[in-house]
Design a protein around this motif. Structure first.
Motif, PDB file in Angstrom:
ATOM      1  N   ALA A  42       0.728  -1.252  -0.109  1.00 22.55           N
ATOM      2  CA  ALA A  42      -0.270   0.168   0.050  1.00 22.55           C
ATOM      3  C   ALA A  42       1.049   1.541   0.272  1.00 22.55           C
ATOM      4  CB  ALA A  42      -0.911  -0.017   1.203  1.00 22.55           C
ATOM      5  N   GLN A  43       2.036   1.262   1.019  1.00 23.32           N
ATOM      6  CA  GLN A  43       2.611   2.319   0.808  1.00 23.32           C
ATOM      7  C   GLN A  43       3.408   2.692  -0.354  1.00 23.32           C
ATOM      8  OE1 GLN A  43       6.551   2.479   3.302  1.00 23.32           O
ATOM      9  NE2 GLN A  43       6.023   3.635   4.622  1.00 23.32           N
ATOM     10  N   ARG A  44       4.047   1.505  -0.773  1.00 22.55           N
ATOM     11  CA  ARG A  44       4.791   1.924  -2.253  1.00 22.55           C
ATOM     12  C   ARG A  44       3.977   2.171  -3.186  1.00 22.55           C
ATOM     13  NH1 ARG A  44       8.305   1.787   1.614  1.00 22.55           N
ATOM     14  NH2 ARG A  44       9.527  -0.387   1.405  1.00 22.55           N
ATOM     15  N   CYS A  45       2.702   1.682  -2.945  1.00 19.08           N
ATOM     16  CA  CYS A  45       1.175   1.666  -4.405  1.00 19.08           C
ATOM     17  C   CYS A  45       1.317   3.651  -4.332  1.00 19.08           C
ATOM     18  CB  CYS A  45       0.442   1.041  -3.822  1.00 19.08           C
ATOM     19  SG  CYS A  45       0.994  -0.192  -4.983  1.00 19.08           S
ATOM     20  N   LEU A  46       1.026   3.879  -2.606  1.00 19.49           N
ATOM     21  CA  LEU A  46       0.881   5.499  -2.542  1.00 19.49           C
ATOM     22  C   LEU A  46       1.913   6.389  -3.018  1.00 19.49           C
ATOM     23  CD1 LEU A  46      -1.130   6.989  -1.673  1.00 19.49           C
ATOM     24  CD2 LEU A  46      -0.286   6.988   0.967  1.00 19.49           C
ATOM     25  N   GLN A  47       3.228   6.156  -2.890  1.00 17.44           N
ATOM     26  CA  GLN A  47       3.962   7.081  -2.888  1.00 17.44           C
ATOM     27  C   GLN A  47       4.485   6.848  -4.506  1.00 17.44           C
ATOM     28  OE1 GLN A  47       7.049   5.086  -1.029  1.00 17.44           O
ATOM     29  NE2 GLN A  47       6.606   5.497   1.037  1.00 17.44           N
ATOM     30  N   ASP A  48       3.815   5.984  -5.592  1.00 16.29           N
ATOM     31  CA  ASP A  48       4.732   5.923  -6.667  1.00 16.29           C
ATOM     32  C   ASP A  48       3.404   6.278  -7.613  1.00 16.29           C
ATOM     33  OD1 ASP A  48       6.658   4.999  -8.552  1.00 16.29           O
ATOM     34  OD2 ASP A  48       5.371   3.873  -9.377  1.00 16.29           O
ATOM     35  N   GLY A  49       2.785   6.683  -6.297  1.00 16.64           N
ATOM     36  CA  GLY A  49       0.796   7.453  -7.338  1.00 16.64           C
ATOM     37  C   GLY A  49       0.046   6.643  -7.636  1.00 16.64           C
ATOM     38  N   ARG A  50       0.343   5.217  -7.576  1.00 19.43           N
ATOM     39  CA  ARG A  50      -0.614   4.081  -8.324  1.00 19.43           C
ATOM     40  C   ARG A  50      -2.350   4.695  -7.352  1.00 19.43           C
ATOM     41  NH1 ARG A  50       3.694  -0.459 -10.374  1.00 19.43           N
ATOM     42  NH2 ARG A  50       5.007   0.948 -10.858  1.00 19.43           N
ATOM     43  N   VAL A  51      -2.743   5.340  -6.664  1.00 13.44           N
ATOM     44  CA  VAL A  51      -3.676   5.416  -6.136  1.00 13.44           C
ATOM     45  C   VAL A  51      -4.623   4.592  -5.952  1.00 13.44           C
ATOM     46  CG1 VAL A  51      -5.562   6.926  -5.033  1.00 13.44           C
ATOM     47  CG2 VAL A  51      -3.445   7.974  -6.378  1.00 13.44           C
ATOM     48  N   ASP A  77      -4.289   1.405  -6.963  1.00 11.01           N
ATOM     49  CA  ASP A  77      -3.805  -0.011  -5.967  1.00 11.01           C
ATOM     50  C   ASP A  77      -3.787  -0.063  -4.667  1.00 11.01           C
ATOM     51  OD1 ASP A  77      -4.344  -1.232  -8.524  1.00 11.01           O
ATOM     52  OD2 ASP A  77      -1.800  -0.713  -9.399  1.00 11.01           O
ATOM     53  N   ALA A  78      -3.247   1.730  -4.326  1.00 12.08           N
ATOM     54  CA  ALA A  78      -2.887   1.961  -2.577  1.00 12.08           C
ATOM     55  C   ALA A  78      -4.004   1.770  -2.040  1.00 12.08           C
ATOM     56  CB  ALA A  78      -2.136   3.229  -2.919  1.00 12.08           C
ATOM     57  N   VAL A  79      -5.664   2.720  -2.473  1.00 12.31           N
ATOM     58  CA  VAL A  79      -6.754   2.229  -1.352  1.00 12.31           C
ATOM     59  C   VAL A  79      -7.322   0.349  -1.041  1.00 12.31           C
ATOM     60  CG1 VAL A  79      -9.255   2.201  -1.719  1.00 12.31           C
ATOM     61  CG2 VAL A  79      -6.949   4.674  -2.468  1.00 12.31           C
ATOM     62  N   GLU A  80      -6.775  -0.614  -2.265  1.00 12.21           N
ATOM     63  CA  GLU A  80      -7.332  -1.679  -2.504  1.00 12.21           C
ATOM     64  C   GLU A  80      -6.101  -2.496  -0.987  1.00 12.21           C
ATOM     65  OE1 GLU A  80      -9.473  -2.998  -3.821  1.00 12.21           O
ATOM     66  OE2 GLU A  80     -10.246  -0.550  -4.314  1.00 12.21           O
ATOM     67  N   SER A 111      -5.748   9.703   3.660  1.00 16.95           N
ATOM     68  CA  SER A 111      -5.060  10.327   2.039  1.00 16.95           C
ATOM     69  C   SER A 111      -5.155   9.069   0.702  1.00 16.95           C
ATOM     70  CB  SER A 111      -3.477  10.276   2.475  1.00 16.95           C
ATOM     71  OG  SER A 111      -2.429  10.669   1.064  1.00 16.95           O
ATOM     72  N   ALA A 112      -5.006   8.206   0.855  1.00 16.71           N
ATOM     73  CA  ALA A 112      -5.299   7.195  -0.419  1.00 16.71           C
ATOM     74  C   ALA A 112      -6.830   7.541  -0.643  1.00 16.71           C
ATOM     75  CB  ALA A 112      -4.742   5.531   0.049  1.00 16.71           C
TER      76      ALA A 112
END
Length: 616
Positions: A324-333, A335-338, A375-376
């Motif tokens: 989740a954290q890596r996806c959020l940092q990379d802008g993959r919102v 995927d991060a939410v899921e 945030s996500a």
């Protein structure tokens, strides 16, 4: 220790004591029978129970042998029985020998006694040196070579006699000891930061005699060593080799993800983390029973904290959080939410089952994860869900924050030698925990304010921003010459950043509502907190212009343009970029908020009271 050839016993000592030959033959026959029973039983299962029985029989036999004075003719049989009993002890418990030091010491003393020497006043290491003094003299250690390995390699293994069979050949034992010694010494050098030496020793261990499990662990350590040496590609080769040897060595997969993270290869890192999460979710295969041929194995001899740390098995929740954290940092919102929602679902099974509380976890504190999830959700446009998640953090931390929180200019841990240091240290930890809870609660209000603003509910947004600012007033700074932007402890600096964002947020909503004077005050206060802030300066100009104070607006704009020629981003865009990069305000929280391996186990109330909330 051996008697020199051609040397006769001292006639003054009288004839050398020797047990009856009949006793020797009977004892040797009993020893052979025990090994014969083991050879039959090891192929039929239940080896541990058989080891216990045979161990007890050999212990009784050894007790009878030691009932007579030590003598050279009986020494081979006595040492053989001692050797086999120790190995059966290992097989009975499937662990390295513990509590057997006295038995080994007695064996060494019996060797010296049979040779006419004494060693009762010697320590264990000195005893070994005296017994093996001839071998030690032959174990020449070249420069840079490990002394322990040199000693083991110089050991001349005697041929195994048919009349004195061994439960495990001495030749195999020597190979296992060489592997374990190289592995242990390599780990010590790795911990000490001597990476080239560690690499050499671990490579030697990898070429030794060991199981697939141990070989995979050695390659994992080689990968970690290469990574610390700044050789990521070499590290990946070793780690992939570990997985080829034993794919159940999941720590290697975890280290692969870490190497890809250092290389900035996000796709490969996420792929490794996904594989790791899937592997952790599967039922591990039944543990293969230890080979009955080898009671003593390298894995029973290698137990160090550094190895435990390198091979720590991650919890599924930790891996899901990293995804989740890596996806959020990379802008993959999306995927991060899921991933964040999956993480919250995992927590429903119980905090202690899903989150390691011993301080070794990569997870931040649970409220921080909730705020990252909010945030996500907000960046994905799910503002109502973000408000719900933040409300959970706010409601659960309310009772943990005092009405007034006095804070010194610097919070410093008192010296342990000072009177009352323990009590003062406890109060300091409690105060930092209160600051932490306050930051979480204020950040929750902050995000709720922005969520309501995006929903077009300016009045509700103003309410949440105001609650955030009101909470921050609970902190009362104490100390001489305190300035708002200088000499503030990191914890308070975090709260100041939250205050800045809340003022900016509330100011923009005041502009939306036409309350321009109130907006102007908020932007002015923002610039007092962070002079030259581009968002605050830009909105200050807008507020002055709307108040028809155009000369002041022009002056401020000129001043702003000189310090920042390029047009600054909009406040909303600036906030979301800052939020994504910092993973919300909480990512600026200092190490004092985190429980590391050097601190106490992570069991504060704020972690335990947060429970997941269902989100559709």
């Amino acid at each position: 220790m051996k008697r020199r050839r051609g040397t006769d016993p001292d006639p003054d000592l009288g004839p050398e004591p020797e047990p009856e030959r009949g006793c020797l033959r009977a004892w040797a026959a009993q020893s052979q029978a025990v090994i014969g029973r083991w050879t039959t039983a090891r192929c039929g299962g239940e080896t541990r129970r058989v080891c216990q029985q045979l161990r007890d029989e050999l212990r009784e036999l050894l007790r009878r042998i030691r009932g007579l004075p030590a003598a050279l003719p009986a020494l081979p049989l006595e040492l053989t029985v001692l050797y086999n009993s120790l190995l059966f002890t290992v097989g009975a418990s499937d662990s390295a020998i513990k509590g057997q030091a006295e038995g080994i010491r007695q064996g060494l003393l019996r060797v010296l006694e049979a040779c006419g020497a004494c060693g009762q006043d010697l320590g264990t290491e000195e005893l070994w040196e005296k017994v093996l003094q001839e071998d030690l003299g032959r174990a020449h250690c070249s420069e840079g070579q490990n002394k322990l390995l040199s000693l083991i390699e110089a050991w001349r293994v005697p041929p195994e006699g048919a009349s004195l069979p061994l439960v495990q050949s001495a030749k195999d034992l020597k190979e296992i000891l060489c592997t374990a010694a190289a592995f242990l010494q390599g780990l010590q050098e790795l911990e000490a930061g001597n990476f080239p030496t560690a690499l050499s020793l671990l490579q030697e261990a990898a070429g030794g005699f060991c199981s697939k499990n141990i070989l995979a662990q050695i390659y994992t350590c080689l990968g970690c060593c290469a990574q610390r040496m700044g050789k990521p590609q070499t590290a990946l080769q070793h780690l992939k080799r570990a997985l080829q040897v034993d794919f159940q060595c999941l720590p290697a997969l975890s280290h692969v993800a870490a190497v890809y993270h250092d290389l900035g290869e996000t796709d490969a890192e996420l792929q490794a983390l996904t594989l790791l999460y899937e592997a952790l979710g599967k039922s591990p295969p039944a543990a293969a029973s230890s080979s009955p041929c080898f009671l003593m194995r390298a894995e029973l001899l290698v137990h160090t904290p550094v190895l435990t740390s390198l091979l720590r098995r991650r919890y599924p929740s930790e891996v899901k959080y990293l995804l989740a954290q890596r996806c959020l940092q990379d802008g993959r919102v999306t995927d991060a939410v899921e991933h964040y929602l999956d993480f919250l679902s995992l927590l429903q099974e119980g905090l202690q089952q899903q989150v390691p509380l011993d301080g070794s976890s990569a997870l931040p504190r649970i409220p921080e994860v909730f705020l990252e999830a909010a945030s996500a959700l907000a960046q994905a446009g799910r503002h109502q869900d973000a408000i719900t998640v933040c409300e959970e953090v706010i409601s659960r931390t309310t009772d943990l924050i005092p009405r007034v929180l006095p804070v010194e200019e610097r919070l410093e841990q008192p010296e342990s030698s000072l009177p009352g240091a323990e009590l003062a240290g406890g109060l300091l930890s409690q105060k930092k925990e209160s600051l932490c809870c306050l930051a979480w609660r204020a950040a929750g209000y902050l995000h709720q304010g922005w969520a309501w603003a995006k929903l077009g509910e300016s009045k509700e947004a103003v309410t949440q921003f105001s609650r955030c600012l009101s909470d921050l007033l609970r902190v009362q700074l104490h100390g001489s010459g305190i300035k708002q932007t200088e000499n503030l402890q990191p914890e308070v600096e975090v709260l100041q950043k939250i205050r800045l964002l809340s003022l900016l947020g509330r100011g923009t909503q005041f502009l939306e509502l036409g309350r321009n004077k109130e907006a102007l005050l908020d932007f002015q206060h923002s610039l007092q907190i962070s002079p030259g802030d581009p968002a605050a300066a830009s909105y200050l100009v807008q507020a002055l212009w709307k108040l028809n104070r155009k000369q002041e607006a022009a002056a401020q704009w000129q001043k702003f343009s000189q310090s920042c020629p390029a047009e600054g981003p909009s406040l909303c865009t600036w906030f979301h970029v800052w939020s994504r990069q910092c993973s919300l305000t909480v990512k600026l929280l200092p190490g004092a908020y985190r429980i590391t391996s050097g601190q106490q186990p992570r069991t504060p109330q704020a972690d335990l009271v947060i429970s997941p909330v269902p989100i559709c």
